[in-house]
Design a protein around this motif. Structure first.
Motif, PDB file in Angstrom:
ATOM      1  N   SER A   1       0.682  -1.186   0.029  1.00  0.00           N
ATOM      2  CA  SER A   1      -0.067  -0.008   0.065  1.00  0.00           C
ATOM      3  C   SER A   1       1.035   1.239  -0.012  1.00  0.00           C
TER       4      SER A   1
ATOM      5  N   SER B   1      -1.200   7.897   1.840  1.00  0.00           N
ATOM      6  CA  SER B   1      -1.977   8.956   1.129  1.00  0.00           C
ATOM      7  C   SER B   1      -1.105  10.169   1.024  1.00  0.00           C
TER       8      SER B   1
ATOM      9  N   THR C   1      -4.260  11.444  -6.732  1.00  0.00           N
ATOM     10  CA  THR C   1      -4.120  11.845  -5.563  1.00  0.00           C
ATOM     11  C   THR C   1      -4.651  10.668  -4.881  1.00  0.00           C
ATOM     12  N   SER C   2      -4.650  10.258  -3.593  1.00  0.00           N
ATOM     13  CA  SER C   2      -5.383   9.433  -2.850  1.00  0.00           C
ATOM     14  C   SER C   2      -6.939   9.766  -2.778  1.00  0.00           C
TER      15      SER C   2
ATOM     16  N   ASN D   1      -7.418   1.127  -5.040  1.00  0.00           N
ATOM     17  CA  ASN D   1      -6.664   1.130  -3.688  1.00  0.00           C
ATOM     18  C   ASN D   1      -6.709  -0.199  -2.965  1.00  0.00           C
TER      19      ASN D   1
ATOM     20  N   ASN E   1      -4.148  -1.886  -4.806  1.00  0.00           N
ATOM     21  CA  ASN E   1      -2.867  -1.337  -5.021  1.00  0.00           C
ATOM     22  C   ASN E   1      -2.371  -1.254  -6.533  1.00  0.00           C
TER      23      ASN E   1
END
Length: 118
Positions: free
Chosen positions: A27, A30, A52-53, A73, A76
């Motif tokens: 991972s 952020s 972006t996260s 996410n 990943n």
């Protein structure tokens, strides 16, 4: 250290599409922005698209409206959907994560080659 592996490149005719994938070995905080970069022979590496996260995106002017960056996410993984490809998109494509203060998260991988024929 997180490793990033790019895949999905290939040879395509102008107007065609490709979907690139960037799989991370773990991972990513952020704090980092995920980006797709490309480097053509004799040219400097340039940022093509970033996400972006929270899902905010930014694109190089020349690819706006043709490329879409997205991320999963849970897996990943970051993707780059490339449509209406042009010969000038020909380059090796790389992904990396960057923080404005900390720099790049990972070493540059081998990238994936995209070649667009006219």
């Amino acid at each position: 250290q997180v490793q990033l592996v790019e895949s999905g490149g290939g040879l395509v005719q102008a107007g065609g599409s490709l979907r690139l994938s960037c799989a991370a070995s773990g991972s990513i905080s952020s704090m980092y922005v995920m980006g797709w970069y490309r480097q053509a022979p004799g040219k400097q590496r340039e940022l093509v698209a970033a996400i972006t996260s929270t899902g905010s995106t930014n694109y190089l002017d020349s690819v706006k409206g043709r490329f879409t960056v997205s991320r999963d996410n849970a897996k990943n993984t970051v993707y780059l959907q490339m449509n209406n490809l042009k010969p000038e998109d020909t380059a090796a494509y790389y992904c990396n994560a960057r923080n404005a203060h900390l720099g790049f998260l990972a070493d540059w991988g081998q990238g994936t080659q995209v070649t667009v024929s006219s």
